[in-house]
Design a protein around this motif. Structure first.
Motif, PDB file in Angstrom:
ATOM      1  N   GLU A   5       0.830  -1.195   0.000  1.00  0.00           N
ATOM      2  CA  GLU A   5       0.000   0.000   0.000  1.00  0.00           C
ATOM      3  C   GLU A   5       0.869   1.251   0.000  1.00  0.00           C
ATOM      4  O   GLU A   5       1.975   1.253   0.530  1.00  0.00           O
ATOM      5  CB  GLU A   5      -0.894   0.013   1.234  1.00  0.00           C
ATOM      6  CG  GLU A   5      -1.818  -1.175   1.325  1.00  0.00           C
ATOM      7  CD  GLU A   5      -2.284  -1.444   2.739  1.00  0.00           C
ATOM      8  OE1 GLU A   5      -3.264  -2.171   2.919  1.00  0.00           O
ATOM      9  OE2 GLU A   5      -1.646  -0.934   3.670  1.00  0.00           O
ATOM     10  N   CYS A  21      -2.802   0.202  -3.881  1.00  0.00           N
ATOM     11  CA  CYS A  21      -2.450  -1.099  -3.336  1.00  0.00           C
ATOM     12  C   CYS A  21      -2.141  -2.029  -4.503  1.00  0.00           C
ATOM     13  O   CYS A  21      -3.021  -2.312  -5.317  1.00  0.00           O
ATOM     14  CB  CYS A  21      -3.586  -1.667  -2.498  1.00  0.00           C
ATOM     15  SG  CYS A  21      -3.328  -3.367  -1.953  1.00  0.00           S
ATOM     16  N   ARG A  44     -12.714  -2.537  12.634  1.00  0.00           N
ATOM     17  CA  ARG A  44     -12.403  -2.342  11.232  1.00  0.00           C
ATOM     18  C   ARG A  44     -13.709  -2.320  10.437  1.00  0.00           C
ATOM     19  O   ARG A  44     -14.595  -3.151  10.659  1.00  0.00           O
ATOM     20  CB  ARG A  44     -11.478  -3.452  10.724  1.00  0.00           C
ATOM     21  CG  ARG A  44     -10.908  -3.209   9.350  1.00  0.00           C
ATOM     22  CD  ARG A  44      -9.869  -4.253   8.997  1.00  0.00           C
ATOM     23  NE  ARG A  44      -8.714  -4.220   9.905  1.00  0.00           N
ATOM     24  CZ  ARG A  44      -7.613  -4.937   9.712  1.00  0.00           C
ATOM     25  NH1 ARG A  44      -7.504  -5.724   8.643  1.00  0.00           N
ATOM     26  NH2 ARG A  44      -6.625  -4.870  10.573  1.00  0.00           N
ATOM     27  N   TYR A  93      -6.642  -0.259   5.231  1.00  0.00           N
ATOM     28  CA  TYR A  93      -6.113  -1.559   4.840  1.00  0.00           C
ATOM     29  C   TYR A  93      -6.673  -1.984   3.481  1.00  0.00           C
ATOM     30  O   TYR A  93      -7.880  -1.904   3.235  1.00  0.00           O
ATOM     31  CB  TYR A  93      -6.491  -2.627   5.864  1.00  0.00           C
ATOM     32  CG  TYR A  93      -5.902  -2.420   7.231  1.00  0.00           C
ATOM     33  CD1 TYR A  93      -6.587  -1.697   8.202  1.00  0.00           C
ATOM     34  CD2 TYR A  93      -4.661  -2.960   7.559  1.00  0.00           C
ATOM     35  CE1 TYR A  93      -6.054  -1.505   9.466  1.00  0.00           C
ATOM     36  CE2 TYR A  93      -4.117  -2.774   8.826  1.00  0.00           C
ATOM     37  CZ  TYR A  93      -4.822  -2.047   9.765  1.00  0.00           C
ATOM     38  OH  TYR A  93      -4.288  -1.865  11.021  1.00  0.00           O
ATOM     39  N   HIS A  95      -7.577  -4.978   0.913  1.00  0.00           N
ATOM     40  CA  HIS A  95      -8.043  -6.358   1.043  1.00  0.00           C
ATOM     41  C   HIS A  95      -8.297  -6.923  -0.342  1.00  0.00           C
ATOM     42  O   HIS A  95      -8.926  -6.266  -1.184  1.00  0.00           O
ATOM     43  CB  HIS A  95      -9.328  -6.422   1.871  1.00  0.00           C
ATOM     44  CG  HIS A  95      -9.860  -7.790   2.044  1.00  0.00           C
ATOM     45  ND1 HIS A  95     -11.091  -8.189   1.556  1.00  0.00           N
ATOM     46  CD2 HIS A  95      -9.340  -8.877   2.667  1.00  0.00           C
ATOM     47  CE1 HIS A  95     -11.285  -9.457   1.865  1.00  0.00           C
ATOM     48  NE2 HIS A  95     -10.252  -9.895   2.551  1.00  0.00           N
ATOM     49  N   TRP A 106      -4.590  -9.383   3.233  1.00  0.00           N
ATOM     50  CA  TRP A 106      -4.652  -8.026   3.775  1.00  0.00           C
ATOM     51  C   TRP A 106      -3.301  -7.335   3.614  1.00  0.00           C
ATOM     52  O   TRP A 106      -2.254  -7.961   3.738  1.00  0.00           O
ATOM     53  CB  TRP A 106      -5.009  -8.054   5.262  1.00  0.00           C
ATOM     54  CG  TRP A 106      -6.411  -8.489   5.537  1.00  0.00           C
ATOM     55  CD1 TRP A 106      -6.850  -9.752   5.771  1.00  0.00           C
ATOM     56  CD2 TRP A 106      -7.564  -7.641   5.609  1.00  0.00           C
ATOM     57  NE1 TRP A 106      -8.199  -9.747   5.975  1.00  0.00           N
ATOM     58  CE2 TRP A 106      -8.672  -8.468   5.896  1.00  0.00           C
ATOM     59  CE3 TRP A 106      -7.769  -6.258   5.466  1.00  0.00           C
ATOM     60  CZ2 TRP A 106      -9.963  -7.965   6.026  1.00  0.00           C
ATOM     61  CZ3 TRP A 106      -9.049  -5.766   5.610  1.00  0.00           C
ATOM     62  CH2 TRP A 106     -10.133  -6.605   5.878  1.00  0.00           C
ATOM     63  N   GLN A 108      -0.607  -4.207   4.890  1.00  0.00           N
ATOM     64  CA  GLN A 108      -0.060  -3.882   6.209  1.00  0.00           C
ATOM     65  C   GLN A 108      -0.706  -2.648   6.815  1.00  0.00           C
ATOM     66  O   GLN A 108      -0.556  -2.386   8.014  1.00  0.00           O
ATOM     67  CB  GLN A 108       1.463  -3.657   6.109  1.00  0.00           C
ATOM     68  CG  GLN A 108       1.887  -2.300   5.572  1.00  0.00           C
ATOM     69  CD  GLN A 108       1.757  -2.165   4.073  1.00  0.00           C
ATOM     70  OE1 GLN A 108       1.340  -3.099   3.377  1.00  0.00           O
ATOM     71  NE2 GLN A 108       2.128  -1.008   3.553  1.00  0.00           N
ATOM     72  N   GLY A 109      -1.429  -1.900   6.006  1.00  0.00           N
ATOM     73  CA  GLY A 109      -2.112  -0.714   6.497  1.00  0.00           C
ATOM     74  C   GLY A 109      -1.316   0.550   6.239  1.00  0.00           C
ATOM     75  O   GLY A 109      -0.079   0.542   6.281  1.00  0.00           O
TER      76      GLY A 109
END
Length: 116
Positions: A5, A21, A44, A93, A95, A106, A108-109
């Motif tokens: 990301e 992403c 979330r 995040y 997905h 997912w 890593q944010g």
């Protein structure tokens, strides 16, 4: 499968950010790509998702302000965020659901902070 990301950061209220992403690895078919977010002390939640056919779903709180898109050739999903509000502050995040092979992945944010 790895998800990388980018694009988070600090922005003033009313500003814009674009998240990206990119999925890599042994991927032959990606079905759904989406973005979720988690604010401190909260669960979330779904922000937006897009299917392989281009159908989109948005959380009510971001409709009209955020736009999700994808580039299938690059296995990349984007989230254009406009008119940002302080309540959009969260870790975002990525997905991805793949069908060949089947998998659920997912990122890593990435932190998005909107100052008032």
């Amino acid at each position: 499968v790895q998800l990388v990301e980018s694009g988070g950061g600090l922005v003033q209220s009313g500003g814009s950010l674009r998240l990206s992403c990119a999925a890599s690895g042994s991927i032959f078919s990606i079905n759904v790509m989406g973005w979720y977010r988690q604010a401190p002390g909260k669960q979330r939640e779904l922000v937006a998702l897009i299917t392989s056919g281009g159908s989109t779903t948005y959380a009510d709180s971001v409709k009209g302000r955020f736009t999700i898109s994808r580039d299938n050739a690059k296995n990349t999903v984007y989230l254009q965020m406009n008119s940002l509000k302080p309540e959009d502050t969260a870790v975002y995040y990525c997905h991805v659901i793949t069908t060949i092979p089947f998998g659920d992945y997912w990122g890593q944010g990435t932190q998005v902070t909107v100052s008032s």
